[in-house]
Scaffold this active site. Sequence first.
Site, PDB file in Angstrom:
ATOM      1  N   ASP A  47       0.843  -1.205   0.000  1.00 61.39           N
ATOM      2  CA  ASP A  47       0.000   0.000   0.000  1.00 61.39           C
ATOM      3  C   ASP A  47       0.877   1.253   0.000  1.00 61.39           C
ATOM      4  OD1 ASP A  47      -2.997   0.988   0.900  1.00 61.39           O
ATOM      5  OD2 ASP A  47      -1.415   2.255   1.737  1.00 61.39           O
ATOM      6  N   TYR A  52       2.773   9.945  -0.157  1.00 61.50           N
ATOM      7  CA  TYR A  52       3.901   9.405   0.620  1.00 61.50           C
ATOM      8  C   TYR A  52       5.236   9.728  -0.057  1.00 61.50           C
ATOM      9  CZ  TYR A  52       0.253   6.275   2.607  1.00 61.50           C
ATOM     10  OH  TYR A  52      -0.874   5.745   3.184  1.00 61.50           O
ATOM     11  N   LYS A  77      -2.881   6.029  -4.076  1.00 56.51           N
ATOM     12  CA  LYS A  77      -3.974   6.954  -3.725  1.00 56.51           C
ATOM     13  C   LYS A  77      -3.802   8.311  -4.400  1.00 56.51           C
ATOM     14  CE  LYS A  77      -3.856   4.705   0.767  1.00 56.51           C
ATOM     15  NZ  LYS A  77      -2.416   4.472   0.992  1.00 56.51           N
ATOM     16  N   HIS A 110      -7.634   9.735  -1.429  1.00 55.10           N
ATOM     17  CA  HIS A 110      -6.918   9.641  -0.153  1.00 55.10           C
ATOM     18  C   HIS A 110      -7.728  10.154   1.044  1.00 55.10           C
ATOM     19  CE1 HIS A 110      -2.555   9.183   1.382  1.00 55.10           C
ATOM     20  NE2 HIS A 110      -3.390   8.966   2.358  1.00 55.10           N
ATOM     21  N   LYS A 239       2.849  -1.224   9.190  1.00 55.83           N
ATOM     22  CA  LYS A 239       4.033  -0.624   8.562  1.00 55.83           C
ATOM     23  C   LYS A 239       5.248  -0.868   9.458  1.00 55.83           C
ATOM     24  CE  LYS A 239       6.826   3.105   8.931  1.00 55.83           C
ATOM     25  NZ  LYS A 239       7.440   3.777  10.068  1.00 55.83           N
ATOM     26  N   SER A 240       6.370  -1.216   8.863  1.00 53.43           N
ATOM     27  CA  SER A 240       7.617  -1.284   9.610  1.00 53.43           C
ATOM     28  C   SER A 240       8.776  -1.198   8.638  1.00 53.43           C
ATOM     29  CB  SER A 240       7.727  -2.587  10.401  1.00 53.43           C
ATOM     30  OG  SER A 240       9.011  -2.668  10.987  1.00 53.43           O
TER      31      SER A 240
HETATM   32  P1  A2P Z   1       9.497   0.850  12.503  1.00 51.98           P
HETATM   33  O1  A2P Z   1       8.836   1.483  11.305  1.00 51.98           O
HETATM   34  O2  A2P Z   1      10.621   1.639  13.060  1.00 51.98           O
HETATM   35  O3  A2P Z   1       9.893  -0.571  12.189  1.00 51.98           O
HETATM   36  P2  A2P Z   1       1.423   1.507  12.369  1.00 51.98           P
HETATM   37  O4  A2P Z   1       1.453   0.300  11.495  1.00 51.98           O
HETATM   38  O5  A2P Z   1       0.253   1.549  13.302  1.00 51.98           O
HETATM   39  O6  A2P Z   1       1.533   2.793  11.583  1.00 51.98           O
HETATM   40  O7  A2P Z   1       2.705   1.461  13.340  1.00 51.98           O
HETATM   41  C1  A2P Z   1       4.003   1.604  12.828  1.00 51.98           C
HETATM   42  C2  A2P Z   1       4.970   1.828  13.953  1.00 51.98           C
HETATM   43  O8  A2P Z   1       5.070   0.650  14.763  1.00 51.98           O
HETATM   44  C3  A2P Z   1       6.358   2.087  13.439  1.00 51.98           C
HETATM   45  O9  A2P Z   1       6.971   2.992  14.328  1.00 51.98           O
HETATM   46  C4  A2P Z   1       7.031   0.726  13.488  1.00 51.98           C
HETATM   47  O10 A2P Z   1       8.412   0.797  13.687  1.00 51.98           O
HETATM   48  C5  A2P Z   1       6.395   0.122  14.708  1.00 51.98           C
HETATM   49  N1  A2P Z   1       6.292  -1.350  14.585  1.00 51.98           N
HETATM   50  C6  A2P Z   1       5.811  -2.029  13.529  1.00 51.98           C
HETATM   51  N2  A2P Z   1       5.775  -3.348  13.778  1.00 51.98           N
HETATM   52  C7  A2P Z   1       6.275  -3.517  15.027  1.00 51.98           C
HETATM   53  C8  A2P Z   1       6.499  -4.662  15.832  1.00 51.98           C
HETATM   54  N3  A2P Z   1       6.209  -5.886  15.397  1.00 51.98           N
HETATM   55  N4  A2P Z   1       7.027  -4.472  17.073  1.00 51.98           N
HETATM   56  C9  A2P Z   1       7.331  -3.223  17.509  1.00 51.98           C
HETATM   57  N5  A2P Z   1       7.130  -2.093  16.789  1.00 51.98           N
HETATM   58  C10 A2P Z   1       6.602  -2.229  15.550  1.00 51.98           C
END
Ligand code: A2P
Length: 267
Positions: A47, A52, A77, A110, A239-240
Site C-alpha cells: 500500500d 507518501y 492513492k 486519499h 508498517k515497519s
Molecule cells: P518501525 O517502522 O521503526 O519498524 P502503524 O502500522 O500503526 O503505523 O505502526 C508503525 C509503527 O510501529 C512504526 O513505528 C514501526 O516501527 C512500529 N512497529 C511495527 N511493527 C512492530 C512490531 N512488530 N514491534 C514493535 N514495533 C513495531
Amino acid sequence: MKTTDVFKLANGVSIPSIGFGTWQIPSGDMAYNSVREALKAGYRHIDTAQAYGNEASVGQAIRDSGIDRSEIFVTSKLPAEIKSYDKAVRRAAFTMKQIGLDYIDLYLIHAPWPWTEIGADYTKENIEVWKAMEEFYESGKTRSIGISNFNVNDINAILENSRIRPMVNQIKLHIGHPQAEITEHCRKNNILVEGYSPLATGKILNNSNIAAIAKKYGKSVAQLSIRYVLEKGALPLPKSTHPEYIRQNIDVDFKITADDISNLDTL
Ligand code: A2P
C-alpha cells in the site's frame, strides 16, 4: 482466517488479507528495502500513495522482486487536495508514471478533504473526482477503486452519485479506535474496510492491558493488534522498516476469543 487468505472485493477481485503499509517510509533505499523485505517475508499486498512520495521506490522494489506481477496487489492513492476532475485525471496518470507498472490493483481517493481542511465539505468536488476514478477503472489501469478516510455521510454521497460503487474504504483502525459506525456502514454496502495504523503508529505497543492479553496467546502486542483488525472483518496495513517486525507482523494466524475481543473493545 489465515494470512494467506484473501478478501473478495465487490467486483470479484481478490485482495490479500494483510497489506504492507508504507506511510512515513522515506523514498529511496528505505522504501525500496522495506518493500523488498516485505515481499521476501511473504506479503503480496503493498500500500502506497502519491502523498507518501515513495511510489517510485515501491514500484522499483516490486519490479525487481522477480515475483510475477499478477501475484502482487498494489494500492496507491489520489492526493487528498486534488478535488477537480481534470486534476484527478492528471494525477492518476502521474501515479502510473511514478510507479512504473502496467496497472495497479486499487486506487483510492486519499481523503474527502485536503489535509489542511479536515472536516470541510467537499461533497460536490468528491462526486466530480469520483467520475475520474470510474473512468480510470474502466481504462483498465486499476483493477478496483475506492475511498479513504470517508465517514458515513461522505460514503453516502458517493453511493448516491456513482455508476461504479467504491469497493474499499481505508480508515484508521486499531484497538481503542474500532470505528464501529463506519465499519458497519461499509459492511452493509459491500465495501471492504482496510485499517491503517493498526498499531496506532506505535502508540499502543507499550499498553500493559493489551500486553497481558497478547501474552496469553504467546504473541506480541503488535501481532495481537493486527489480528484484532482481522477479527473485525477488516484488512490491516501494518508498517515497519525492520525486517524482524515485518516478518512478525504477517505471522498472525491465530484466533482471539470473543471474550478477549470484548475486552479489547473497551480499551
Ligand atoms: P518501525 O517502522 O521503526 O519498524 P502503524 O502500522 O500503526 O503505523 O505502526 C508503525 C509503527 O510501529 C512504526 O513505528 C514501526 O516501527 C512500529 N512497529 C511495527 N511493527 C512492530 C512490531 N512488530 N514491534 C514493535 N514495533 C513495531
